[in-house]
Design a protein around this motif. Structure first.
Motif, PDB file in Angstrom:
ATOM      1  N   SER A  27       0.943  -1.252   0.034  1.00  0.00           N
ATOM      2  CA  SER A  27      -0.087   0.042   0.118  1.00  0.00           C
ATOM      3  C   SER A  27       0.850   1.113   0.129  1.00  0.00           C
ATOM      4  O   SER A  27       2.142   1.161   0.265  1.00  0.00           O
ATOM      5  CB  SER A  27      -1.012  -0.094   1.417  1.00  0.00           C
ATOM      6  OG  SER A  27      -0.103   0.271   2.325  1.00  0.00           O
ATOM      7  N   GLU A  28       0.251   2.459  -0.229  1.00  0.00           N
ATOM      8  CA  GLU A  28       1.148   3.520  -0.269  1.00  0.00           C
ATOM      9  C   GLU A  28       1.745   4.153   1.156  1.00  0.00           C
ATOM     10  O   GLU A  28       2.781   4.364   1.061  1.00  0.00           O
ATOM     11  CB  GLU A  28       0.099   4.829  -0.598  1.00  0.00           C
ATOM     12  CG  GLU A  28       0.869   6.100  -0.726  1.00  0.00           C
ATOM     13  CD  GLU A  28      -0.212   7.297  -1.320  1.00  0.00           C
ATOM     14  OE1 GLU A  28      -0.325   8.359  -0.866  1.00  0.00           O
ATOM     15  OE2 GLU A  28      -0.949   6.877  -2.184  1.00  0.00           O
ATOM     16  N   GLY A  29       1.033   3.837   2.074  1.00  0.00           N
ATOM     17  CA  GLY A  29       1.694   4.103   3.519  1.00  0.00           C
ATOM     18  C   GLY A  29       2.755   3.073   3.855  1.00  0.00           C
ATOM     19  O   GLY A  29       3.667   3.397   4.175  1.00  0.00           O
ATOM     20  N   THR A  30       2.605   1.539   3.187  1.00  0.00           N
ATOM     21  CA  THR A  30       3.595   0.702   3.722  1.00  0.00           C
ATOM     22  C   THR A  30       4.879   1.095   2.733  1.00  0.00           C
ATOM     23  O   THR A  30       5.998   0.773   3.180  1.00  0.00           O
ATOM     24  CB  THR A  30       3.196  -0.769   3.351  1.00  0.00           C
ATOM     25  OG1 THR A  30       2.064  -1.074   4.240  1.00  0.00           O
ATOM     26  CG2 THR A  30       4.158  -1.660   3.681  1.00  0.00           C
ATOM     27  N   LEU A  31       4.507   1.592   1.447  1.00  0.00           N
ATOM     28  CA  LEU A  31       5.614   1.835   0.568  1.00  0.00           C
ATOM     29  C   LEU A  31       6.585   3.069   1.095  1.00  0.00           C
ATOM     30  O   LEU A  31       7.773   3.110   1.203  1.00  0.00           O
ATOM     31  CB  LEU A  31       5.181   2.334  -0.622  1.00  0.00           C
ATOM     32  CG  LEU A  31       6.093   2.322  -1.755  1.00  0.00           C
ATOM     33  CD1 LEU A  31       6.751   1.114  -1.936  1.00  0.00           C
ATOM     34  CD2 LEU A  31       5.322   2.698  -3.335  1.00  0.00           C
ATOM     35  N   ASN A  32       6.037   4.237   1.541  1.00  0.00           N
ATOM     36  CA  ASN A  32       6.338   5.169   2.067  1.00  0.00           C
ATOM     37  C   ASN A  32       7.433   4.707   3.402  1.00  0.00           C
ATOM     38  O   ASN A  32       8.512   5.225   3.765  1.00  0.00           O
ATOM     39  CB  ASN A  32       5.428   6.345   2.641  1.00  0.00           C
ATOM     40  CG  ASN A  32       5.471   7.069   1.031  1.00  0.00           C
ATOM     41  OD1 ASN A  32       6.249   7.786   0.497  1.00  0.00           O
ATOM     42  ND2 ASN A  32       3.907   7.310   0.992  1.00  0.00           N
ATOM     43  N   ARG A  33       6.795   4.022   4.255  1.00  0.00           N
ATOM     44  CA  ARG A  33       7.485   3.501   5.657  1.00  0.00           C
ATOM     45  C   ARG A  33       8.818   2.949   5.061  1.00  0.00           C
ATOM     46  O   ARG A  33       9.780   3.001   5.793  1.00  0.00           O
ATOM     47  CB  ARG A  33       6.459   2.575   6.354  1.00  0.00           C
ATOM     48  CG  ARG A  33       6.998   1.990   7.742  1.00  0.00           C
ATOM     49  CD  ARG A  33       7.061   3.183   8.486  1.00  0.00           C
ATOM     50  NE  ARG A  33       7.764   2.435   9.860  1.00  0.00           N
ATOM     51  CZ  ARG A  33       7.943   3.109  11.092  1.00  0.00           C
ATOM     52  NH1 ARG A  33       8.043   4.473  11.256  1.00  0.00           N
ATOM     53  NH2 ARG A  33       8.314   2.506  11.914  1.00  0.00           N
ATOM     54  N   VAL A  34       8.419   1.977   4.107  1.00  0.00           N
ATOM     55  CA  VAL A  34       9.854   1.227   3.964  1.00  0.00           C
ATOM     56  C   VAL A  34      10.841   2.085   3.256  1.00  0.00           C
ATOM     57  O   VAL A  34      12.145   1.874   3.830  1.00  0.00           O
ATOM     58  CB  VAL A  34       9.669   0.140   2.780  1.00  0.00           C
ATOM     59  CG1 VAL A  34      10.649  -0.581   2.346  1.00  0.00           C
ATOM     60  CG2 VAL A  34       8.480  -1.146   3.354  1.00  0.00           C
ATOM     61  N   LEU A  35      10.654   2.947   2.393  1.00  0.00           N
ATOM     62  CA  LEU A  35      11.284   3.856   1.799  1.00  0.00           C
ATOM     63  C   LEU A  35      12.000   5.068   2.831  1.00  0.00           C
ATOM     64  O   LEU A  35      13.112   5.365   2.516  1.00  0.00           O
ATOM     65  CB  LEU A  35      10.948   4.461   0.484  1.00  0.00           C
ATOM     66  CG  LEU A  35      10.583   3.584  -0.707  1.00  0.00           C
ATOM     67  CD1 LEU A  35       9.749   4.528  -1.653  1.00  0.00           C
ATOM     68  CD2 LEU A  35      11.682   2.668  -1.189  1.00  0.00           C
ATOM     69  N   GLU A  36      11.467   5.262   3.707  1.00  0.00           N
ATOM     70  CA  GLU A  36      11.972   5.977   4.643  1.00  0.00           C
ATOM     71  C   GLU A  36      12.873   5.311   5.776  1.00  0.00           C
ATOM     72  O   GLU A  36      13.868   5.840   5.891  1.00  0.00           O
ATOM     73  CB  GLU A  36      10.957   6.652   5.504  1.00  0.00           C
ATOM     74  CG  GLU A  36      10.070   7.740   4.716  1.00  0.00           C
ATOM     75  CD  GLU A  36       8.864   8.255   5.415  1.00  0.00           C
ATOM     76  OE1 GLU A  36       8.072   8.901   5.119  1.00  0.00           O
ATOM     77  OE2 GLU A  36       8.447   7.767   6.853  1.00  0.00           O
ATOM     78  N   GLU A  37      12.635   4.307   6.030  1.00  0.00           N
ATOM     79  CA  GLU A  37      13.395   3.517   6.926  1.00  0.00           C
ATOM     80  C   GLU A  37      14.421   2.615   6.312  1.00  0.00           C
ATOM     81  O   GLU A  37      15.468   2.523   6.907  1.00  0.00           O
ATOM     82  CB  GLU A  37      12.623   2.578   7.887  1.00  0.00           C
ATOM     83  CG  GLU A  37      11.334   3.230   8.753  1.00  0.00           C
ATOM     84  CD  GLU A  37      12.067   4.291   9.766  1.00  0.00           C
ATOM     85  OE1 GLU A  37      13.191   3.718  10.362  1.00  0.00           O
ATOM     86  OE2 GLU A  37      11.471   5.326  10.167  1.00  0.00           O
ATOM     87  N   PHE A  38      14.174   2.063   5.324  1.00  0.00           N
ATOM     88  CA  PHE A  38      15.178   1.271   4.535  1.00  0.00           C
ATOM     89  C   PHE A  38      15.212   1.700   3.009  1.00  0.00           C
ATOM     90  O   PHE A  38      14.788   0.902   2.214  1.00  0.00           O
ATOM     91  CB  PHE A  38      14.732  -0.148   4.639  1.00  0.00           C
ATOM     92  CG  PHE A  38      15.995  -1.138   4.208  1.00  0.00           C
ATOM     93  CD1 PHE A  38      17.079  -1.357   5.044  1.00  0.00           C
ATOM     94  CD2 PHE A  38      15.594  -1.951   3.172  1.00  0.00           C
ATOM     95  CE1 PHE A  38      18.046  -2.330   4.375  1.00  0.00           C
ATOM     96  CE2 PHE A  38      16.410  -2.812   2.493  1.00  0.00           C
ATOM     97  CZ  PHE A  38      17.700  -3.044   3.501  1.00  0.00           C
ATOM     98  N   PRO A  39      15.817   2.840   2.749  1.00  0.00           N
ATOM     99  CA  PRO A  39      15.783   3.266   1.366  1.00  0.00           C
ATOM    100  C   PRO A  39      16.704   2.302   0.400  1.00  0.00           C
ATOM    101  O   PRO A  39      16.522   2.615  -0.629  1.00  0.00           O
ATOM    102  CB  PRO A  39      16.341   4.647   1.560  1.00  0.00           C
ATOM    103  CG  PRO A  39      17.244   4.808   2.779  1.00  0.00           C
ATOM    104  CD  PRO A  39      16.489   3.774   3.655  1.00  0.00           C
ATOM    105  N   ARG A  40      17.516   1.418   0.939  1.00  0.00           N
ATOM    106  CA  ARG A  40      18.377   0.907   0.148  1.00  0.00           C
ATOM    107  C   ARG A  40      17.805  -0.336  -0.489  1.00  0.00           C
ATOM    108  O   ARG A  40      18.326  -0.963  -1.496  1.00  0.00           O
ATOM    109  CB  ARG A  40      19.528   0.099   1.075  1.00  0.00           C
ATOM    110  CG  ARG A  40      20.489   1.193   1.365  1.00  0.00           C
ATOM    111  CD  ARG A  40      21.652   0.433   2.114  1.00  0.00           C
ATOM    112  NE  ARG A  40      22.547   1.593   2.716  1.00  0.00           N
ATOM    113  CZ  ARG A  40      23.747   1.761   1.899  1.00  0.00           C
ATOM    114  NH1 ARG A  40      23.813   1.052   0.948  1.00  0.00           N
ATOM    115  NH2 ARG A  40      24.537   2.798   2.238  1.00  0.00           N
TER     116      ARG A  40
END
Length: 493
Positions: free
Chosen positions: A209-222
């Motif tokens: 989802s959009e929220g999960t995607l942002n959360r992943v890219l904020e905490e683990f951008p690699r």
């Protein structure tokens, strides 16, 4: 020393009569016996401009020999011109960075570490770069950290490419922090914006989802450096142990770093360790979905936490609180508190020792533990390693035990009423009554600071008159009751 040479050197060193045609060179004296130069100085030094104070300091060492050599005045003027230009560039650069929100306290260190910014004679490009960065709606704090961590993002050509590329991300609803992470990674690893956009489409296609995607890219951008197969293997692993799609999304949302873990070398051995301690697959699956951070445990860490819990020697009520939500959850709570103590300076062996000596720590929240440690280090001025000797500090109440006693000792120390220094052990371990008799009772002004035994007397645990409720009720005695009692007593004689 030749008098004529001395007078000539004096005139050359005089600031008012210095013409720029000659410079003074201090040369090491020559030892006539060994015919070698004694190295009183590491190398000859040229004094181009010297004030009178420095002049007298130089001539105080009369062992030096002075000689005059022709000096090119054009070189001197050129060096002064370069220094002046460099100084002006530093001022202009500092003003520009400060105008875009760069903290003044960090300007000097930043400019000194990034001298390449001073090589450009035109600050217009740098101004354009900062304007483009602000157009990405990045917060000022994130902008400063980005420039500090990766000054290369100030390249205007690089930012112009991303200015076009960010427009493609509009449909994905990415936060400014995600864009900031993308800029840093793409600059470090030379990733094209189109490549990042393709990776984003792949992650979106996995069902995030959009929220999960942002959360992943904020905490683990690699994650943008990984291929699709690596991410799919993590999803297949969780599906293989019976976790639903919603549970997998919850795991990635609350603990995004798990995407970077290796399945064969990290995740599977960790699950085998859980099973080794007798936990069923249903419980393991439930606990992982409930608290995904249990997957952050290193191999063997969970076993050490459970061994600590099994060896505890404490009162039963404390054990009930520790194991109130099960042994699995209790082991993870031990891990969290060990990490908290290690974050503040203890090694892991010392952290486990503190928890074993003071099990009450495991019943307190992490925020309360950190509050006590901050008070110990910054207010009481004790070293954090004192907790190894006095772990009771973390087990007592902060507002009712620690603060009142510290206030009393601090008052007496400032007044000079302490015969000797009171350590952390003497401050925490005595009972309330003993501490009162030692430090509060002799000083009536400390009654309000201590609060527990105000007025010099121990407060009663029960209100006055409560004992009457426990007195047996009395009933009127009749003549018949008296005869029955006498008859009963006669049978006993």
């Amino acid at each position: 020393m030749n008098n004529h040479l001395f007078v000539l050197c004096s005139e050359l060193l005089n600031y008012e009569t210095f013409t720029g045609q000659y410079a003074v060179t201090i040369e090491p004296p020559v030892d006539t016996k060994s015919n070698t130069a004694r190295k009183l100085l590491p190398s000859p030094m040229a004094f181009t401009l010297i004030n009178r104070t420095t002049r007298h300091r130089v001539f105080a060492k009369n062992r030096f020999f002075f000689s005059t050599k022709p000096y090119n005045s054009q070189i001197l003027k050129l060096s002064f011109s370069n220094e002046k230009t460099n100084y002006r560039m530093q001022i202009s650069l500092a003003n520009l960075l400060q105008r875009y929100g760069f903290p003044p306290s960090q300007l000097h260190s930043f400019i000194s570490k990034n001298q390449f910014l001073l090589n450009s004679n035109n600050l217009n490009d740098l101004d354009k770069s900062l304007s483009i960065l602000l157009s990405f709606k990045i917060t000022q704090k994130s902008l400063v950290s980005l420039i500090n961590d990766c000054p290369g993002v100030l390249d205007v050509q690089f930012l112009k490419k991303w200015e076009v590329g960010v427009l493609k991300f509009g449909d994905l609803g990415l936060t400014p922090l995600v864009v900031r992470n993308f800029l840093e990674l793409s600059r470090r690893f030379e990733i094209d914006p189109d490549g990042v956009f393709h990776t984003m489409k792949v992650l979106k296609g996995l069902g995030f989802s959009e929220g999960t995607l942002n959360r992943v890219l904020e905490e683990f951008p690699r994650v943008i450096l990984m291929n699709e197969g690596e991410v799919c293997r993590k999803i297949e692993f969780f599906e293989g142990i019976g976790i639903s799609g919603e549970g997998i999304e919850r795991i990635f949302s609350f603990f995004p770093a798990v995407i970077g873990f290796d399945v064969e070398d990290r995740l599977k051995p960790l699950l085998d360790e859980f099973c080794h301690w007798g936990f069923g697959e249903d419980m393991i699956r439930k606990e992982i979905v409930r608290e995904p951070r249990v997957l952050s445990m290193e191999l063997g860490e969970f076993s050490r936490c459970l061994e600590l819990l099994r060896s505890l020697k404490c009162r039963e009520p404390i054990k009930w609180k520790i194991f109130g939500e099960g042994a699995f959850r209790a082991g993870f709570e031990v891990k969290l508190r060990v990490d908290c103590l290690c974050k503040h300076g203890l090694i892991r062996r010392e952290a486990f020792k503190v928890l074993w000596k003071e099990p009450r720590v495991m019943t307190y929240r992490i925020e309360d533990i950190e509050k006590k440690i901050e008070f110990l280090v910054h207010r009481m001025k004790f070293n954090v390693h004192c907790l190894v000797e006095v772990p009771e500090f973390l087990g007592v109440n902060f507002d009712k035990h620690i603060v009142p006693r510290y206030n009393v000792i601090g008052y007496l120390r400032g007044k000079g009423g302490l015969g000797s220094e009171v350590g952390l052990k003497d401050l925490i371990k005595p009972s309330r009554l003993r501490f009162y008799n030692l430090y509060v009772k002799p000083y009536p002004e400390c009654e309000k600071l201590y609060g527990r035994f105000s007025g010099g007397e121990v407060k009663s645990r029960h209100p006055v008159g409560l004992w009457k409720l426990f007195k047996p009720p009395s009933y009127p005695e009749s003549k018949e009751d008296v005869r029955n009692m006498k008859a009963f007593m006669e049978t006993l004689v």
